[in-house]
Design an enzyme around this catalytic site. Structure first.
Site, PDB file in Angstrom:
ATOM      1  N   GLU A  12     137.511 -22.019 133.687  1.00  0.00           N
ATOM      2  CA  GLU A  12     138.280 -22.639 134.931  1.00  0.00           C
ATOM      3  C   GLU A  12     137.085 -23.496 135.609  1.00  0.00           C
ATOM      4  O   GLU A  12     137.147 -24.225 136.267  1.00  0.00           O
ATOM      5  CB  GLU A  12     138.930 -21.502 135.533  1.00  0.00           C
ATOM      6  CG  GLU A  12     140.133 -21.000 135.045  1.00  0.00           C
ATOM      7  CD  GLU A  12     140.854 -19.606 135.850  1.00  0.00           C
ATOM      8  OE1 GLU A  12     141.873 -19.504 136.050  1.00  0.00           O
ATOM      9  OE2 GLU A  12     139.885 -18.994 135.947  1.00  0.00           O
ATOM     10  N   GLY A  78     150.025 -17.167 136.190  1.00  0.00           N
ATOM     11  CA  GLY A  78     151.718 -17.106 135.511  1.00  0.00           C
ATOM     12  C   GLY A  78     152.556 -17.529 136.450  1.00  0.00           C
ATOM     13  O   GLY A  78     152.771 -17.193 137.651  1.00  0.00           O
ATOM     14  N   MET A 168     145.049 -13.521 140.015  1.00  0.00           N
ATOM     15  CA  MET A 168     144.652 -12.046 140.103  1.00  0.00           C
ATOM     16  C   MET A 168     143.457 -12.335 141.192  1.00  0.00           C
ATOM     17  O   MET A 168     142.503 -11.248 141.259  1.00  0.00           O
ATOM     18  CB  MET A 168     143.914 -11.479 138.816  1.00  0.00           C
ATOM     19  CG  MET A 168     145.058 -11.262 137.916  1.00  0.00           C
ATOM     20  SD  MET A 168     144.476 -10.658 136.245  1.00  0.00           S
ATOM     21  CE  MET A 168     143.741  -9.125 136.587  1.00  0.00           C
ATOM     22  N   GLU A 169     143.360 -13.296 141.848  1.00  0.00           N
ATOM     23  CA  GLU A 169     142.132 -13.619 142.788  1.00  0.00           C
ATOM     24  C   GLU A 169     142.586 -14.251 144.190  1.00  0.00           C
ATOM     25  O   GLU A 169     141.796 -13.953 145.180  1.00  0.00           O
ATOM     26  CB  GLU A 169     141.082 -14.225 142.353  1.00  0.00           C
ATOM     27  CG  GLU A 169     140.344 -13.711 141.090  1.00  0.00           C
ATOM     28  CD  GLU A 169     141.166 -14.065 139.625  1.00  0.00           C
ATOM     29  OE1 GLU A 169     141.969 -15.113 139.732  1.00  0.00           O
ATOM     30  OE2 GLU A 169     140.990 -13.470 138.690  1.00  0.00           O
ATOM     31  N   ASP A 192     151.242 -19.918 131.697  1.00  0.00           N
ATOM     32  CA  ASP A 192     152.015 -18.951 130.914  1.00  0.00           C
ATOM     33  C   ASP A 192     153.440 -18.631 131.966  1.00  0.00           C
ATOM     34  O   ASP A 192     153.199 -18.742 132.890  1.00  0.00           O
ATOM     35  CB  ASP A 192     151.440 -17.597 130.258  1.00  0.00           C
ATOM     36  CG  ASP A 192     150.725 -16.794 131.516  1.00  0.00           C
ATOM     37  OD1 ASP A 192     149.708 -17.211 131.842  1.00  0.00           O
ATOM     38  OD2 ASP A 192     151.574 -15.773 131.981  1.00  0.00           O
TER      39      ASP A 192
HETATM   40  N1  ADE Z   1     146.602 -15.941 135.245  1.00  0.00           N
HETATM   41  C1  ADE Z   1     147.389 -16.613 134.550  1.00  0.00           C
HETATM   42  N2  ADE Z   1     148.436 -16.000 133.896  1.00  0.00           N
HETATM   43  C2  ADE Z   1     148.371 -15.028 134.499  1.00  0.00           C
HETATM   44  C3  ADE Z   1     149.512 -13.823 134.533  1.00  0.00           C
HETATM   45  N3  ADE Z   1     150.405 -13.840 133.703  1.00  0.00           N
HETATM   46  N4  ADE Z   1     149.266 -12.669 135.353  1.00  0.00           N
HETATM   47  C4  ADE Z   1     148.046 -12.747 136.179  1.00  0.00           C
HETATM   48  N5  ADE Z   1     147.133 -13.628 136.217  1.00  0.00           N
HETATM   49  C5  ADE Z   1     147.363 -14.855 135.536  1.00  0.00           C
END
Ligand code: ADE
Length: 225
Positions: A12, A78, A168-169, A192
């Site tokens: 990234e 996600g 996650m950040e 995703d």
């Molecule tokens: N970053 C990209 N896809 C993710 C997911 N499914 N869960 C958490 N962080 C992500």
């Protein structure tokens, strides 16, 4: 105006790092901060690592060392909102740390940190100049220390926490910036759908999602300069 771009993963961050003109690098706590120019804008790029603690310590370190005027957390996520799927982009209106839980002592579930309204609107506009509007959303992004790869958790993040995307950040960066009074934005392209296909989808769509974030950030800066 000095900008700080925080990305979690090398995939990234490296594209942004490579774009910097007159670049200088500085290492602090094992984090490589690359500073230079995107057009006329002074920008520092850093890869913080995955997860909330990495993001928070990196954001705080950068605020103290570089005193950025604006912080943008950029990367992939996600998709959990209805119709928010691979190929889409979400700009955070606010973030929620969905794994912050004091409900046992009567507090609200989750920890909300807001994003800067003007910055988020401008990032949204920049995204709409790169992608069809139907693939761009402005809304809540959920942050937790977990890669979500099951539809049940994804549905809970959507229905209970009102989020469009999970990562996650972002919430950690937004919380640190809010404490410091520094405007913060979170821009995420969907790699995703946070479900049972994520293990395959994530590596498949990662590069094109990252490429979308790069185009959007460049569009944002070209409107600024
Ligand atoms: N970053 C990209 N896809 C993710 C997911 N499914 N869960 C958490 N962080 C992500």
């Amino acid at each position: 105006m000095r900008y700080l771009l925080i990305c979690a993963m090398a995939s990234e961050a490296e594209g942004f790092r490579a774009m910097l003109a007159s670049r200088t690098d500085e290492e602090i706590l094992g984090l490589r901060f690359s500073s230079g120019f995107l057009g006329d804008t002074s920008v520092t790029v850093v890869q913080c690592g995955v997860g909330k603690v990495n993001a928070a310590l990196c954001a705080q370190t950068a605020l103290l060392r570089f005193s950025p005027d604006v912080v943008i957390n950029v990367g992939v996520a996600g998709g959990v909102g209805k119709g928010v799927v691979t190929g889409h982009v979400v700009v955070a209106s606010d973030t929620i740390q969905y794994d912050f839980d004091l409900t046992a002592i009567g507090e609200e579930d989750g920890l909300v940190s807001s994003c800067d309204g003007d910055l988020s609107r401008n990032l949204y506009r920049a995204a709409c100049s790169v992608l069809p509007e139907s693939r761009v959303s402005l809304g809540r992004i959920a942050t937790g220390d977990r890669f979500v790869g099951d539809s049940e958790t994804a549905a809970r993040i959507r229905d209970h926490y009102g989020a469009l995307a999970c990562e996650m950040e972002g919430g950690a960066v937004a919380q640190v910036c809010a404490r410091a009074g520094v405007p913060c934005g979170v821009l995420r392209a969907i790699s995703d759908n946070a479900n049972e296909h994520s293990e395959v989808d994530f590596p498949t769509f990662l590069a094109s999602a990252v490429s979308d974030t790069e185009k959007i950030v460049l569009a944002y800066f070209s409107q600024k300069v």
